[in-house]
Design an enzyme around this catalytic site. Sequence first.
Site, PDB file in Angstrom:
ATOM      1  N   TYR A  16       0.176   6.802   3.861  1.00  9.22           N
ATOM      2  CA  TYR A  16       0.700   5.824   4.623  1.00  9.22           C
ATOM      3  C   TYR A  16       2.226   5.949   4.382  1.00  9.22           C
ATOM      4  CZ  TYR A  16      -3.588   3.626   6.027  1.00  9.22           C
ATOM      5  OH  TYR A  16      -4.800   3.516   6.405  1.00  9.22           O
ATOM      6  N   HIS A  21       0.888  -1.366   0.011  1.00  7.25           N
ATOM      7  CA  HIS A  21       0.156   0.031   0.227  1.00  7.25           C
ATOM      8  C   HIS A  21       0.953   1.328  -0.257  1.00  7.25           C
ATOM      9  CE1 HIS A  21      -4.267   1.726   0.382  1.00  7.25           C
ATOM     10  NE2 HIS A  21      -3.428   2.625   1.218  1.00  7.25           N
ATOM     11  N   HIS A  38      -2.667   7.079   0.165  1.00 13.22           N
ATOM     12  CA  HIS A  38      -3.589   7.590   1.210  1.00 13.22           C
ATOM     13  C   HIS A  38      -2.712   7.777   2.439  1.00 13.22           C
ATOM     14  CE1 HIS A  38      -6.073   4.617  -0.889  1.00 13.22           C
ATOM     15  NE2 HIS A  38      -6.722   5.751  -1.337  1.00 13.22           N
TER      16      HIS A  38
END
Length: 146
Positions: A63, A58, A61
């Site tokens: 992170y 990921h 967003h």
Amino acid sequence: MPGVAWAPSDVPVELGRHSRRFAVPEAMAERHIREAVARFAASAQRAQSAGFDGVQIHTAHGYLLSQFLSPPANVRQDAWGGTLQNRARLLIKVVAAVRDAVSPEFAVAVRLNSADFQRGGFDPDDARTSSPSRRHWYTAPTCPSC
């Protein structure tokens, strides 16, 4: 790691009155970066051992990996910051470590923002340039039963 908010730089989240809800980040030292790469690889290995078919790294967003790509969040002046090539270094190392830790049949995907929607931030051109799938070492896993 408990109690520490790691980030590429010690740049706090700015969300007006909601900013206080977020920990003030601590810039990662080189050893923390190496440890993070190893943890991504170990996690993928555990997922494969548990019977999963693949993992998704990921990188969106806000992170950690997304923060390394974003110029406003990553103000480092070393090999991990500055140019897009340097800011993408952690993502590339994570993908390579994960790929090395699992079998060739195990799927490894990357969720990458096309933009982080911040002034001076990661944008669509950066996304096209930094995508791990565009690297010469990347090969898609084969499907023996397909």
